[in-house]
Design a protein around this motif. Structure first.
Motif, PDB file in Angstrom:
ATOM      1  N   THR C  33       1.696  -2.718  16.181  1.00 43.26           N
ATOM      2  CA  THR C  33       3.332  -3.194  15.854  1.00 43.26           C
ATOM      3  C   THR C  33       1.819  -4.664  14.958  1.00 43.26           C
ATOM      4  OG1 THR C  33       3.836  -3.786  17.162  1.00 43.26           O
ATOM      5  CG2 THR C  33       4.853  -2.517  16.563  1.00 43.26           C
ATOM      6  N   ILE C  34       3.229  -5.074  13.993  1.00 43.98           N
ATOM      7  CA  ILE C  34       2.830  -6.451  13.344  1.00 43.98           C
ATOM      8  C   ILE C  34       3.579  -7.169  13.438  1.00 43.98           C
ATOM      9  CG2 ILE C  34       2.162  -7.473  11.597  1.00 43.98           C
ATOM     10  CD1 ILE C  34       0.426  -6.171   9.905  1.00 43.98           C
ATOM     11  N   THR C  35       2.998  -7.697  14.552  1.00 42.48           N
ATOM     12  CA  THR C  35       4.233  -9.339  14.867  1.00 42.48           C
ATOM     13  C   THR C  35       4.401 -10.526  13.744  1.00 42.48           C
ATOM     14  OG1 THR C  35       4.907  -7.995  17.071  1.00 42.48           O
ATOM     15  CG2 THR C  35       5.408 -10.545  16.458  1.00 42.48           C
ATOM     16  N   LEU C 134     -17.170  -2.283   8.466  1.00 44.10           N
ATOM     17  CA  LEU C 134     -16.418  -1.975   7.068  1.00 44.10           C
ATOM     18  C   LEU C 134     -16.419  -1.938   6.254  1.00 44.10           C
ATOM     19  CD1 LEU C 134     -20.732  -3.543   6.451  1.00 44.10           C
ATOM     20  CD2 LEU C 134     -18.298  -5.297   6.571  1.00 44.10           C
ATOM     21  N   LYS C 135     -16.078  -0.534   6.613  1.00 47.85           N
ATOM     22  CA  LYS C 135     -14.963   0.615   5.103  1.00 47.85           C
ATOM     23  C   LYS C 135     -13.079   0.569   6.221  1.00 47.85           C
ATOM     24  CE  LYS C 135     -18.395   4.349   4.595  1.00 47.85           C
ATOM     25  NZ  LYS C 135     -18.682   5.635   5.090  1.00 47.85           N
ATOM     26  N   MET C 136     -13.112  -0.021   7.283  1.00 50.28           N
ATOM     27  CA  MET C 136     -12.490   0.148   8.185  1.00 50.28           C
ATOM     28  C   MET C 136     -11.462  -1.660   7.388  1.00 50.28           C
ATOM     29  SD  MET C 136     -11.445   0.032  11.855  1.00 50.28           S
ATOM     30  CE  MET C 136     -12.396   0.922  12.521  1.00 50.28           C
ATOM     31  N   ALA C 137     -12.435  -2.250   7.732  1.00 54.30           N
ATOM     32  CA  ALA C 137     -12.263  -3.597   6.780  1.00 54.30           C
ATOM     33  C   ALA C 137     -12.445  -3.975   5.335  1.00 54.30           C
ATOM     34  CB  ALA C 137     -12.416  -4.976   7.259  1.00 54.30           C
ATOM     35  N   ILE C 164     -12.922  -9.716   9.978  1.00 55.70           N
ATOM     36  CA  ILE C 164     -11.918  -8.720  10.098  1.00 55.70           C
ATOM     37  C   ILE C 164     -12.748  -7.527  11.060  1.00 55.70           C
ATOM     38  CG2 ILE C 164      -9.901  -6.909   9.900  1.00 55.70           C
ATOM     39  CD1 ILE C 164      -8.881  -9.268   7.647  1.00 55.70           C
ATOM     40  N   ALA C 165     -14.420  -7.823  10.088  1.00 53.49           N
ATOM     41  CA  ALA C 165     -14.483  -6.190  10.218  1.00 53.49           C
ATOM     42  C   ALA C 165     -15.789  -6.377  12.012  1.00 53.49           C
ATOM     43  CB  ALA C 165     -15.683  -6.043   8.976  1.00 53.49           C
ATOM     44  N   ARG C 166     -16.359  -7.586  11.986  1.00 54.08           N
ATOM     45  CA  ARG C 166     -16.553  -8.144  12.514  1.00 54.08           C
ATOM     46  C   ARG C 166     -15.973  -8.158  14.257  1.00 54.08           C
ATOM     47  NH1 ARG C 166     -19.037 -13.843  12.341  1.00 54.08           N
ATOM     48  NH2 ARG C 166     -16.845 -14.621  12.912  1.00 54.08           N
ATOM     49  N   ALA C 167     -15.157  -8.543  13.661  1.00 52.48           N
ATOM     50  CA  ALA C 167     -13.490  -8.224  15.111  1.00 52.48           C
ATOM     51  C   ALA C 167     -13.387  -6.956  15.671  1.00 52.48           C
ATOM     52  CB  ALA C 167     -12.402  -9.387  14.569  1.00 52.48           C
ATOM     53  N   LEU C 168     -13.204  -6.110  14.279  1.00 51.36           N
ATOM     54  CA  LEU C 168     -13.274  -4.530  15.000  1.00 51.36           C
ATOM     55  C   LEU C 168     -14.003  -3.778  15.377  1.00 51.36           C
ATOM     56  CD1 LEU C 168     -10.664  -3.657  11.157  1.00 51.36           C
ATOM     57  CD2 LEU C 168     -10.523  -4.164  13.979  1.00 51.36           C
ATOM     58  N   VAL C 169     -15.879  -4.666  15.578  1.00 53.42           N
ATOM     59  CA  VAL C 169     -16.274  -3.506  15.343  1.00 53.42           C
ATOM     60  C   VAL C 169     -16.849  -2.647  17.004  1.00 53.42           C
ATOM     61  CG1 VAL C 169     -18.385  -4.588  16.276  1.00 53.42           C
ATOM     62  CG2 VAL C 169     -19.174  -3.125  14.765  1.00 53.42           C
ATOM     63  N   LEU C 170     -16.193  -3.907  18.022  1.00 49.93           N
ATOM     64  CA  LEU C 170     -16.053  -3.842  18.995  1.00 49.93           C
ATOM     65  C   LEU C 170     -14.343  -2.426  19.550  1.00 49.93           C
ATOM     66  CD1 LEU C 170     -17.573  -6.220  21.204  1.00 49.93           C
ATOM     67  CD2 LEU C 170     -18.528  -4.120  20.454  1.00 49.93           C
ATOM     68  N   GLU C 171     -13.293  -2.319  18.496  1.00 51.01           N
ATOM     69  CA  GLU C 171     -12.916  -1.550  18.550  1.00 51.01           C
ATOM     70  C   GLU C 171     -11.687  -1.801  19.567  1.00 51.01           C
ATOM     71  OE1 GLU C 171     -13.752   2.236  20.071  1.00 51.01           O
ATOM     72  OE2 GLU C 171     -15.663   2.276  18.288  1.00 51.01           O
ATOM     73  N   PRO C 172     -11.134  -2.744  19.110  1.00 53.94           N
ATOM     74  CA  PRO C 172     -10.102  -3.670  20.084  1.00 53.94           C
ATOM     75  C   PRO C 172      -8.756  -3.695  20.401  1.00 53.94           C
ATOM     76  CG  PRO C 172     -10.991  -5.612  18.303  1.00 53.94           C
ATOM     77  CD  PRO C 172     -11.285  -3.854  18.150  1.00 53.94           C
ATOM     78  N   GLU C 173      -8.298  -3.668  21.156  1.00 49.88           N
ATOM     79  CA  GLU C 173      -7.119  -3.215  21.276  1.00 49.88           C
ATOM     80  C   GLU C 173      -5.794  -3.940  20.258  1.00 49.88           C
ATOM     81  OE1 GLU C 173      -6.219  -1.789  25.081  1.00 49.88           O
ATOM     82  OE2 GLU C 173      -7.788  -1.444  25.210  1.00 49.88           O
ATOM     83  N   VAL C 174      -6.245  -5.193  20.912  1.00 52.23           N
ATOM     84  CA  VAL C 174      -5.000  -6.537  20.315  1.00 52.23           C
ATOM     85  C   VAL C 174      -6.681  -7.485  19.138  1.00 52.23           C
ATOM     86  CG1 VAL C 174      -4.141  -8.628  20.332  1.00 52.23           C
ATOM     87  CG2 VAL C 174      -3.550  -6.449  21.995  1.00 52.23           C
ATOM     88  N   LEU C 199      -4.014  -0.773   9.357  1.00 48.12           N
ATOM     89  CA  LEU C 199      -5.055  -1.008  10.800  1.00 48.12           C
ATOM     90  C   LEU C 199      -3.833  -0.995  12.532  1.00 48.12           C
ATOM     91  CD1 LEU C 199      -7.324  -4.229  10.506  1.00 48.12           C
ATOM     92  CD2 LEU C 199      -8.208  -1.487  11.078  1.00 48.12           C
ATOM     93  N   LYS C 200      -2.760  -1.081  11.916  1.00 45.26           N
ATOM     94  CA  LYS C 200      -1.804  -1.240  12.105  1.00 45.26           C
ATOM     95  C   LYS C 200      -1.933   0.449  14.008  1.00 45.26           C
ATOM     96  CE  LYS C 200       3.097  -0.588  10.605  1.00 45.26           C
ATOM     97  NZ  LYS C 200       4.115  -0.983  10.459  1.00 45.26           N
ATOM     98  N   ASP C 201      -1.746   0.757  12.508  1.00 39.60           N
ATOM     99  CA  ASP C 201      -2.084   2.944  13.267  1.00 39.60           C
ATOM    100  C   ASP C 201      -3.165   2.201  14.855  1.00 39.60           C
ATOM    101  OD1 ASP C 201       0.167   3.531  11.634  1.00 39.60           O
ATOM    102  OD2 ASP C 201      -2.182   4.110  10.443  1.00 39.60           O
ATOM    103  N   ARG C 202      -4.060   1.603  14.749  1.00 39.97           N
ATOM    104  CA  ARG C 202      -4.824   1.745  16.134  1.00 39.97           C
ATOM    105  C   ARG C 202      -4.795   0.312  16.488  1.00 39.97           C
ATOM    106  NH1 ARG C 202      -9.704   3.219  14.301  1.00 39.97           N
ATOM    107  NH2 ARG C 202     -10.505   4.358  12.736  1.00 39.97           N
ATOM    108  N   LEU C 203      -3.867  -0.076  16.097  1.00 44.73           N
ATOM    109  CA  LEU C 203      -4.524  -1.750  17.296  1.00 44.73           C
ATOM    110  C   LEU C 203      -2.993  -2.464  17.338  1.00 44.73           C
ATOM    111  CD1 LEU C 203      -4.976  -3.512  14.957  1.00 44.73           C
ATOM    112  CD2 LEU C 203      -7.694  -3.506  15.936  1.00 44.73           C
ATOM    113  N   THR C 204      -2.726  -3.640  18.128  1.00 43.29           N
ATOM    114  CA  THR C 204      -1.614  -4.223  17.983  1.00 43.29           C
ATOM    115  C   THR C 204      -2.172  -5.355  17.079  1.00 43.29           C
ATOM    116  OG1 THR C 204      -1.088  -3.565  20.737  1.00 43.29           O
ATOM    117  CG2 THR C 204       0.476  -5.309  19.418  1.00 43.29           C
TER     118      THR C 204
END
Lengths: 286, 294, 234
Positions: C33-35, C134-137, C164-174, C199-204
């Motif tokens: 979710t997005i909080t 990069l696509k995800m972002a 954001i892409a840089r943060a996502l590249v390791l597939e974080p959970e949060v 993105l909220k489908d993938r992570l918190t």
């Protein structure tokens, strides 16, 4: 009344600034003026590239230039890795408490008088080198470069730490937030970003090494022959000045030390302007 | 895993170098203190003379360090005395009056000045003394006065830089406060800005003192000698601690003299340690500026 | 259906130089979710984010008490437990700062940086993950032809998406975002908001925001901070 005081104050400050900068110029002018007769006599070529043989009427400072180069570059070779490692330790690898304490210690080390390094070198290192390599008196390029290297390491380390400190905090935050360990932060973020400052640090340290008198004077053996190995004695430009000073004021020997002075001065100027140029030129992208 | 091993090597390398430097310096200091601590006593300083009578100048000290210590102290005081007014005034000009262009040019001059090897400054002092000797008066030669002037050239950049840096470090609001109350520029500098930056300037002065106390290259060309007793006037030669240490290391005649050399080294090192601790204690950031000379 | 809990914070107190910033904060965040964290400035929102990835530990004179548990790899873990390395935690709990902070290197190297940190060497895999992130972002189309350019040449909005892409590249959970759009114009903001919804489908996602409209547009849940306490936690 008030107006006059303002004006006088400003003039006094300006005059002081002019006087201080005039000193810089005066030193160079004086050196050139005193060394000029010799230059006219034999020409620049003779002076810079001929050996030192007063009894044959040859007063070239070539051996001293080589001696200075050998000793300072070799000392840099010792000091650079040492400073690099110590600045790594302070910059990121050691835990904060250790790093703070170590940095303070290194700052204190810059205050150890040069003559002390020389004194201990004479009585501790010289006999060791003599025994270890079994040749000569132990007074040689290697001994001088080792001690000089130890002496400039604290300064160089602080130059490096200083360029680490200038890295924008945003870069460090980015690395932290991505889960970089301290050593990763150092290798992949700090080092690339601090490269320019570190090059400046090396150049300035070289300036210090070339300008040092006492260690080479006390430990390098002061021979005027061009050394063939690091275990042979050599004489630096600075030591040459100190050694020849007692001679007759009008003699060509005496004149030649001003040539040494001019060479050292010009080297200093080159170092200063190189660093200024590198500092002012645009930030480079990694 | 190439990255991992590089990282591990870096860590090992850093700790090793730290250890190496630490042991080199402990070796240096340890050797000095272990060999020399026995010689540090009143006899080292005053020789056969009575300490009290020596300090009151009623008795000459022949075989002690007293004249060298006094010589160094007088030398340091004189040099700093010459350097402080002109250095501070220059620093003030740079920070408060100079146009950016003028600043750039002057900066270059002081960067060069601070990089000139001390032996070159010593040579300048020596040549100047010889020049005066030939053209003006036979009485002038290498002497205390010439040494102190040459040394003041050497430390001038320290004082200029720390003054400039601490003035420039004052926040805008503080700068404007007195001006808003109708103070002139000069009043603002002297009543607000200088008092605010005194600690910074002080640390520069102490660094300069330390530099004067340890320098050997300048004084060996401009009037320091191995033995002459207390300096009789500004135009006399004098003894100084660092020069004495240098002299002993090459010319010592017997063990007793050598031990005096160790003793003198310990005293000089303690003197410098005290000065540097005070300077860094006062303000460590500014000393960096003096060191780095951007 | 009540979503699963992802983050559990209990009795959190935080002080800086003896000044209390957070007081008795206990709150839970649902998964995927997005909080939005809201409240006036200085109320402790950004500090709260820093307690979730331990970034506050770099701040001298700061102190924290309380527990933070995050479900990582399907298992609740105390993130302050000694068996969890802080570097591992930060790879799973990614952060995006208020001001975009690309590193002084090329676009490609910026996104590859976290992979480099975890020792990934296969060039093919790295390129693949860079493209994915990069696509995800939503940045791929804009930069695919200039991956070797300095990242600092991008516009502010692009830089932030790069971060954001840089943060996502390791597939974080949060994913923690501290006012990520406050330095951006309206158009760039909208792009990033769309991105977060995707993105909220993938992570918190936890986002600090000052703009009520933004909160309304993207947040599933709102947590409001006042003077270091939470007042509404529906």
């Amino acid at each position: 009344m008030k107006r006059y005081r303002e004006l006088i104050a400003e003039r006094v400050f300006l005059l002081s600034a002019l006087a201080s900068s005039a000193i810089t110029v005066a030193i160079l002018v004086f050196m050139v003026f005193m060394g000029l007769p010799l230059l006219k006599q034999g020409g620049l070529y003779q002076l810079l590239l001929k050996p030192w043989a007063p009894f044959q009427g040859s007063f070239g400072i070539y051996p001293m230039i080589i001696g200075t180069g050998a000793i300072s570059l070799l000392s840099l070779l010792f000091a650079f890795p040492l400073s690099l490692g110590c600045s790594f330790l302070i910059g990121s690898i050691a835990p904060p408490s250790v790093s703070k304490w170590f940095r303070r210690l290194i700052e204190l080390m810059t205050g150890i008088p040069t003559v002390i390094y020389g004194f201990v070198g004479v009585f501790l290192l010289v006999p060791i080198v003599r025994e270890l390599f079994g040749s000569g008196s132990g007074l040689c390029i290697l001994t001088a470069a080792l001690v000089l290297g130890i002496m400039i390491t604290p300064t160089m380390t602080l130059f490096f730490c200083d360029s680490f400190d200038r890295i924008p905090k945003a870069y460090l935050d980015a690395a932290d937030a991505l889960g970089a360990s301290p050593v990763q932060k150092l290798l992949y973020v700090i080092l690339p970003a601090a490269k320019q400052g570190m090059i400046n640090g090396v150049i300035l340290s070289l300036g210090r090494a070339v300008g040092d008198t006492l260690i080479a004077l006390m430990l390098a053996g002061n021979s005027v022959r061009v050394a063939e190995s690091v275990l042979e004695p050599a004489r630096t430009l600075t030591a040459h000045i100190a050694l020849v000073i007692a001679a007759d004021y009008e003699s060509p020997e005496f004149r030649s030390i001003f040539a040494c002075g001019v060479v050292l001065y010009l080297f200093t100027m080159a170092v200063t302007f190189l660093v200024r140029y590198l500092t002012f030129s645009k930030d480079q992208t990694v | 895993m190439r990255y991992r091993s590089l990282e591990r090597l870096t860590i090992i390398f850093a700790w090793l170098t730290g250890l190496l430097l630490l042991s080199a310096v402990s070796l240096l200091l340890g050797y000095l203190f272990i060999k020399g601590y026995q010689s540090v006593n009143l006899t080292l300083i005053f020789g056969d003379a009575s300490p009290l009578r020596a300090i009151l100048l009623q008795e000459r000290v022949f075989n002690g360090l007293f004249p060298a210590i006094v010589g160094t102290l007088i030398l340091v005081l004189l040099s700093v005395f010459w350097a402080i007014p002109i250095g501070m005034a220059t620093g003030i000009y740079l920070a408060e009056y100079a146009s950016p262009r003028a600043k750039r040019v002057l900066d270059a001059f002081f960067d060069v000045l601070s990089g000139i090897p001390s032996i070159v400054i010593g040579l300048f002092g020596f040549a100047f003394a010889v020049f005066l000797h030939k053209h003006y008066s036979d009485r002038i030669g290498p002497c205390l006065l010439i040494s102190s002037i040459a040394l003041s050239f050497l430390v001038l950049p320290y004082i200029i830089r720390t003054t400039q840096a601490s003035l420039e470090g004052i926040p805008r609001e503080t700068r404007l406060t007195a001006l808003a109350l109708g103070a002139t520029k000069f009043q603002n500098i002297f009543l607000v800005l200088i008092p605010r930056s005194l600690t910074g300037i002080m640390s520069g002065i102490i660094l300069a003192i330390g530099r004067c106390a340890e320098d050997t290259a300048v004084i060996m060309l401009t009037g320091a000698v191995a033995s002459t007793g207390l300096p009789r006037s500004l135009f006399a030669q004098y003894e100084a601690l660092p020069f004495y240490i240098y002299y002993i290391s090459s010319q010592y005649a017997d063990r007793a003299e050598l031990m005096q050399g160790y003793g003198a080294s310990i005293i000089l090192i303690l003197l410098c340690a005290v000065l540097f601790s005070v300077a860094y204690g006062i303000r460590k950031g500014l000393t960096h500026f003096a060191l780095y000379r951007p | 259906m009540t979503p699963d809990i992802k983050i559990r914070v209990a009795d959190l107190n935080f002080s800086y130089r003896d000044r209390t910033i957070l007081q008795d904060v206990s709150v839970e965040f649902p998964e995927k979710t997005i909080t939005a964290l809201t409240g006036s400035s200085g109320a402790g929102k950004s500090t709260f984010l820093m307690t979730l990835n331990r970034l506050w530990e770099n701040i001298p004179n700061a102190q924290m008490q309380g527990t933070v548990e995050i479900k990582l790899q399907n298992q609740f873990r105390d993130i302050y437990a000694p068996d969890l390395a802080v570097t591992e935690l930060r790879k799973m709990v990614a952060t995006v700062f208020q001001v975009p902070n690309p590193l002084p290197m090329s676009i490609r190297k910026n996104v590859a940086f976290p992979l480099k940190l975890s020792g990934e060497r296969s060039r093919g895999l790295v390129d693949e993950k860079i493209e994915q992130a990069l696509k995800m972002a939503n940045l791929w189309d804009e930069v695919k032809d200039r991956l070797n350019e300095d990242a600092r040449n991008l516009s502010g909005g692009q830089q932030q998406r790069l971060c954001i892409a840089r943060a996502l590249v390791l597939e974080p959970e949060v994913l923690l975002l501290d006012e990520p759009t406050s330095s951006l114009d309206q158009a760039s903001t909208a792009v990033i908001e769309d991105l977060l919804l995707k993105l909220k489908d993938r992570l918190t996602i936890l986002i600090v925001s000052h703009h009520p409209e933004q909160v309304k547009r993207i947040a599933d849940k709102v947590v409001e901070f006042t003077d270091g306490r939470i007042i509404t936690a529906p």
